[in-house]
Design an enzyme around this catalytic site. Structure first.
Site, PDB file in Angstrom:
ATOM      1  N   GLY A  36       0.310  -0.368  -5.333  1.00 42.47           N
ATOM      2  CA  GLY A  36       1.057  -1.628  -5.323  1.00 42.47           C
ATOM      3  C   GLY A  36       0.262  -2.724  -4.622  1.00 42.47           C
ATOM      4  CG  HIS A  37      -0.564  -2.494  -0.407  1.00 41.10           C
ATOM      5  ND1 HIS A  37      -0.221  -1.209  -0.036  1.00 41.10           N
ATOM      6  CD2 HIS A  37       0.247  -3.316   0.311  1.00 41.10           C
ATOM      7  CE1 HIS A  37       0.739  -1.261   0.872  1.00 41.10           C
ATOM      8  NE2 HIS A  37       1.053  -2.518   1.102  1.00 41.10           N
ATOM      9  CD  GLN A  61       7.517  -7.507   8.784  1.00 42.84           C
ATOM     10  OE1 GLN A  61       6.733  -8.441   8.829  1.00 42.84           O
ATOM     11  NE2 GLN A  61       7.707  -6.803   7.674  1.00 42.84           N
ATOM     12  N   GLY A 147       4.450  -9.262  -3.514  1.00 40.08           N
ATOM     13  CA  GLY A 147       4.952  -8.344  -4.529  1.00 40.08           C
ATOM     14  C   GLY A 147       6.440  -8.541  -4.799  1.00 40.08           C
TER      15      GLY A 147
END
Ligand code: AMP
Length: 287
Positions: A36-37, A61, A147
């Site tokens: 994905g990265h 976060q 993404g």
């Protein structure tokens, strides 16, 4: 790939590239790269001359009791994969340089951060927006790439860029999935064998929603109900939410029409997994 830890050095290297008239792309990540990265690196690589990837597990976060300490970290493996994708600079700042003692400045995108994932992760999106703005100011990229997997994050960062008049273009790359549909995520590592098998139900539920909508269903609660029933058949699933919302405002809709985000969060064991589908839904009259 060149590894940079120092914030001033990162600023200087980026500034001199910019001075030479080169375009700069930035892909912010928390490391532990998976396909994905890498897909985001490729999207950016085609469009800019200097590609910067940040690797920073951002403490602001994470909430108390979340997986900040347990989050997978492997900078050597990340550097090898970045090298393979033609990344120029890997920016890996120290936590206490990013957030020195007494740090007090935060960015809040009000109204979007208390919905969906924000309900169970108070402060999460404030941390995301803050670290993104810091990274944007350090690197001053022409292009940033995120993404679709983190759909709410993408909406919030886009709104921050827009409302703070940042001179940066944003691209969103499609979600990269395992062969059974599970969205790739660093947190998939937390799943045991059974949980991993069952986790494919999340994408199955999203696809099921798409099929219902294609066959004319326009009632969001009817679709959400069918999705919940499907997911709850997996014994290890602990569903947090299923929501069908306006893709821009993230508010609930009465009728499924236009750009709709179908988003969900579900726990399997120690892993909190999220996924979503972005649909453009025609009204039934024109369908
Ligand atoms: P993370 O390291 O998990 O914070 O993710 C860094 C960037 O990669 C974010 O913009 C994510 O949305 C994106 N990303 C994570 N997983 C995927 C995936 N499966 N497909 C596409 N993008 C992803």
């Amino acid at each position: 790939v060149q590894l940079i830890r120092d914030i001033e050095e990162m600023k200087n290297v980026a500034a001199s590239s910019r001075g030479e008239g080169k375009s700069i792309g930035l892909v912010p990540t928390m490391g532990d790269f998976h396909p994905g990265h890498l897909s985001l690196f490729r999207l950016s690589r085609e469009r800019v001359q200097v590609l910067v990837v940040s690797v920073f597990v951002n403490p602001t976060q994470f909430g108390p009791g979340e997986d900040y300490e347990a989050y997978p970290r492997d900078l050597d493996a990340d550097a090898r994969m970045a090298q393979g994708e033609g990344v120029d600079l890997l920016f890996h700042p120290d936590v206490d340089r990013m957030y020195p003692d007494g740090y007090a400045t935060y960015v809040q995108v009000a109204g979007l951060e208390d919905l969906l994932c924000g309900l169970s992760r108070p402060g999460h999106f404030r941390g995301v927006a803050t670290v993104c703005l810091k990274l944007f100011h350090i690197v001053k990229p022409h292009l940033v790439v995120f993404g679709q997997k983190d759909g709410q994050q993408a909406v919030i960062v886009r709104k921050m860029i827009d409302e703070l008049n940042l001179d940066v273009e944003m691209m969103i790359g499609p979600t990269v999935r395992e062969p059974d549909g599970l969205a790739m995520s660093s947190r998939n590592r937390y799943l045991d064998e059974e949980e991993r098998r069952e986790a494919s139900v999340l994408y199955a539920a999203l696809r099921h929603a798409e099929v219902l909508i294609e066959s004319g269903e326009r009632n969001p609660e009817a679709v959400a109900g069918r999705m919940r029933a499907l997911i709850e058949r997996a014994p290890r699933a602990r569903l947090e939410y299923v929501s069908l919302v306006d893709a821009r405002t993230l508010k609930n809709v009465d009728v499924l029409m236009g750009d709709v985000l179908i988003a969900l969060s579900c726990w399997f064991g120690k892993a909190r997994l999220i996924d979503n589908l972005l649909l453009n839904i025609p009204s039934n009259e024109t369908a």
